[in-house]
Each structure stands twice: as structure tokens, then as C-alpha cells.
Motif scaffolding. Sequence first.
Motif, mmCIF file in Angstrom:
data_model
loop_
_atom_site.group_PDB
_atom_site.id
_atom_site.type_symbol
_atom_site.label_atom_id
_atom_site.label_comp_id
_atom_site.label_asym_id
_atom_site.label_seq_id
_atom_site.Cartn_x
_atom_site.Cartn_y
_atom_site.Cartn_z
ATOM 1 N N PRO A 168 -7.052 8.541 10.508
ATOM 2 C CA PRO A 168 -7.696 7.956 9.255
ATOM 3 C C PRO A 168 -6.203 7.932 8.329
ATOM 4 C CG PRO A 168 -9.077 9.883 10.195
ATOM 5 C CD PRO A 168 -8.732 8.886 11.818
ATOM 6 N N LEU A 169 -5.114 8.806 9.593
ATOM 7 C CA LEU A 169 -3.948 9.616 8.583
ATOM 8 C C LEU A 169 -3.297 7.897 8.434
ATOM 9 C CD1 LEU A 169 -1.179 10.989 7.511
ATOM 10 C CD2 LEU A 169 -0.426 11.126 10.426
ATOM 11 N N VAL A 170 -3.677 6.812 9.405
ATOM 12 C CA VAL A 170 -2.587 5.508 9.449
ATOM 13 C C VAL A 170 -3.261 4.829 8.323
ATOM 14 C CG1 VAL A 170 -3.297 3.073 10.508
ATOM 15 C CG2 VAL A 170 -2.325 5.476 12.527
ATOM 16 N N ILE A 171 -5.132 5.030 8.335
ATOM 17 C CA ILE A 171 -5.088 4.006 6.842
ATOM 18 C C ILE A 171 -4.681 4.935 5.577
ATOM 19 C CG2 ILE A 171 -7.362 3.971 6.246
ATOM 20 C CD1 ILE A 171 -9.145 3.463 8.865
ATOM 21 N N ILE A 172 -4.621 5.712 5.355
ATOM 22 C CA ILE A 172 -3.974 6.388 4.662
ATOM 23 C C ILE A 172 -2.473 5.570 3.869
ATOM 24 C CG2 ILE A 172 -3.247 8.741 3.038
ATOM 25 C CD1 ILE A 172 -5.756 10.312 4.212
ATOM 26 N N ILE A 173 -1.877 5.809 5.195
ATOM 27 C CA ILE A 173 -0.611 5.574 5.370
ATOM 28 C C ILE A 173 -0.492 3.977 4.890
ATOM 29 C CG2 ILE A 173 1.855 4.982 6.524
ATOM 30 C CD1 ILE A 173 0.824 7.643 7.433
ATOM 31 N N ALA A 174 -1.356 3.379 5.151
ATOM 32 C CA ALA A 174 -1.361 1.542 5.219
ATOM 33 C C ALA A 174 -2.010 1.357 3.580
ATOM 34 C CB ALA A 174 -2.093 1.341 6.087
ATOM 35 N N ILE A 175 -2.630 2.084 2.807
ATOM 36 C CA ILE A 175 -3.125 2.358 1.571
ATOM 37 C C ILE A 175 -2.366 2.270 0.644
ATOM 38 C CG2 ILE A 175 -4.868 3.368 0.336
ATOM 39 C CD1 ILE A 175 -7.229 2.939 2.159
ATOM 40 N N ILE A 176 -1.829 3.585 1.152
ATOM 41 C CA ILE A 176 -0.732 3.904 0.028
ATOM 42 C C ILE A 176 0.505 3.257 0.123
ATOM 43 C CG2 ILE A 176 1.676 5.701 -0.272
ATOM 44 C CD1 ILE A 176 -0.554 7.308 0.767
ATOM 45 N N ALA A 177 0.802 2.534 1.477
ATOM 46 C CA ALA A 177 1.786 0.981 1.366
ATOM 47 C C ALA A 177 1.504 -0.434 1.205
ATOM 48 C CB ALA A 177 2.145 0.868 3.407
ATOM 49 N N ILE A 178 0.153 -0.591 1.420
ATOM 50 C CA ILE A 178 0.327 -1.428 0.162
ATOM 51 C C ILE A 178 -0.160 -1.113 -1.148
ATOM 52 C CG2 ILE A 178 -2.189 -2.829 -0.835
ATOM 53 C CD1 ILE A 178 -2.743 -2.319 2.700
ATOM 54 N N ILE A 179 -0.378 -0.132 -1.723
ATOM 55 C CA ILE A 179 -0.765 0.042 -3.353
ATOM 56 C C ILE A 179 1.392 0.255 -3.858
ATOM 57 C CG2 ILE A 179 -0.915 2.012 -5.196
ATOM 58 C CD1 ILE A 179 -3.528 2.257 -3.259
ATOM 59 N N ALA A 180 0.776 0.704 -3.326
ATOM 60 C CA ALA A 180 3.627 0.547 -3.496
ATOM 61 C C ALA A 180 3.744 -0.498 -3.551
ATOM 62 C CB ALA A 180 4.502 1.624 -2.174
ATOM 63 N N VAL A 181 3.625 -2.005 -2.496
ATOM 64 C CA VAL A 181 4.223 -3.251 -2.990
ATOM 65 C C VAL A 181 3.075 -3.797 -3.798
ATOM 66 C CG1 VAL A 181 3.617 -5.002 -1.566
ATOM 67 C CG2 VAL A 181 4.322 -3.255 0.274
ATOM 68 N N VAL A 182 2.103 -3.871 -4.014
ATOM 69 C CA VAL A 182 1.242 -4.093 -5.541
ATOM 70 C C VAL A 182 2.505 -3.200 -6.788
ATOM 71 C CG1 VAL A 182 -0.621 -4.228 -6.630
ATOM 72 C CG2 VAL A 182 -0.757 -4.804 -3.799
ATOM 73 N N LEU A 183 2.371 -2.614 -6.594
ATOM 74 C CA LEU A 183 3.209 -1.749 -7.895
ATOM 75 C C LEU A 183 4.588 -2.055 -7.784
ATOM 76 C CD1 LEU A 183 1.834 1.949 -8.096
ATOM 77 C CD2 LEU A 183 2.125 0.378 -9.160
ATOM 78 N N PHE A 184 5.365 -2.239 -7.145
ATOM 79 C CA PHE A 184 6.931 -2.920 -6.821
ATOM 80 C C PHE A 184 6.576 -4.121 -7.392
ATOM 81 C CE2 PHE A 184 7.075 1.931 -5.337
ATOM 82 C CZ PHE A 184 8.184 2.221 -5.886
ATOM 83 N N SER A 185 5.898 -4.644 -7.018
ATOM 84 C CA SER A 185 6.048 -6.427 -7.013
ATOM 85 C C SER A 185 5.355 -6.808 -8.697
ATOM 86 C CB SER A 185 4.792 -7.311 -6.305
ATOM 87 O OG SER A 185 4.466 -8.261 -6.318
ATOM 88 N N SER A 186 4.345 -6.171 -9.251
ATOM 89 C CA SER A 186 4.320 -5.747 -9.928
ATOM 90 C C SER A 186 5.398 -5.657 -11.633
ATOM 91 C CB SER A 186 2.837 -4.984 -10.643
ATOM 92 O OG SER A 186 1.607 -5.803 -10.322
ATOM 93 N N LYS A 187 5.342 -4.404 -10.970
ATOM 94 C CA LYS A 187 7.137 -3.954 -11.918
ATOM 95 C C LYS A 187 7.406 -4.483 -11.684
ATOM 96 C CE LYS A 187 10.294 -0.533 -12.728
ATOM 97 N NZ LYS A 187 11.623 -1.117 -12.254
ATOM 98 N N ASN A 188 8.195 -5.576 -10.437
ATOM 99 C CA ASN A 188 9.744 -6.732 -10.479
ATOM 100 C C ASN A 188 8.931 -7.911 -11.438
ATOM 101 O OD1 ASN A 188 10.862 -5.058 -9.289
ATOM 102 N ND2 ASN A 188 10.384 -6.259 -7.245
#
Length: 192
Positions: free
Chosen positions: A7-27
Motif C-alpha cells: 500500500p505504501l508503494v501504491i500511495i507513493i505512486a499515486i502522489i508521484a502521478i498527481i505531482a507530475v500532472v500538477l506540475f505539467s499543468s502548471k507549466n
Amino acid sequence: MKKFLGPLVIIIAIIAIIAVVLFSSKNGFVDAEEDVNKAYAQVENQLQRRLDLIPNLVNTVKGFASHEKEVLSNIADARSKLAGATTPEDQAAANDQLSGALSRLLVVVENYPELKADANFRQLMDELAGTENRLSVARQDYNAVVSDYNKKVKRMPGSIVASIFGFDEKEYFKADAAAQDAPVVDFEGDGE
């Protein structure tokens, strides 16, 4: 321990995906905002070109029509307002006032056929006409990129990213309501 690792790996993967999407959108918003700024700089560039041409045009007309002080004074006042305007709304209003004053100048020019024949005057009028065309295109281009930017700010999920990072809607370059009324050209001199 293995129970918590999955579950920790899944949570970290979800956070990483959200971060990538957020920063990509911000850019994407940063790029769109820079496009708006660049387009507005072109509007300002053409407004400046217009401001630079007007004193030469006015001085040329002064030589032929020294008693048309009110028209020339109105142009100078409108030019000063445009030079001091800082927001798109103020610049649009000052631009409309200057356009009206230049329209009245053209009526004065009609009364001085020898002025229309002057090579310097013709060259200045051609430059001013070219500037007006460039200004029209620059305003159109600016409004197009503002439209794209504002759509990005308003649409989901962009509206969420825009609110998180503080991207607000941009103002369109709008003409003054009085710009809808065509100037009256009266060669009879009775003002009607």
C-alpha cells in the motif's frame, strides 16, 4: 512488514502521478500566460509606434493648417492619455479617443489639398495606416491568446490547477462603447 510495503508503494505512486500532472499543468499555464504577455507586448509595441508617428504627422499638418489648433490639441491630449495608460482597459479607451481625434484630423486634411499632395504627409499617412493595420492585428492576436488562456483557466482540471497556483483570467483588449459610432465627416461646415 510486507503488508505495509504494497500500500505504501501504491500511495507513493499515486502522489508521484498527481505531482507530475500538477506540475505539467502548471507549466502549461506558465506557457499560456507568457503567450498572453508576449501578445500584449506586441499591442504595446504597435501603440508605441503609433505614438512615435503622431508628433511628426501633427507637425506636418501644423505647417499647412496652423489655425486648426483644437484638432491638433485633441490629438496631443489623446496621445498623452494613451502614453500614460497602463491597463488594457485604459489603453483601449485612450486608443479610441486617439482614433476619433485622428478621424477629425482627416477631415481637416480634406480642406487642404496642398497638404495631401505633400510627400512627407503622404509618407506619414501611409506609415500611420500601416500602424493602424498592425495594431488591429496585434489586438486580434492578443485577444485570441487571451481566449485560449481563459479557456484553460476555466476548464477542468485546469481551473483547479489555476486556483492552486494563482493563475487568474486575463482581460481582453476591448474597444470603448463609443467606438461603435462612426465619426461624422461633414464637408458642408454646418456640423449636422
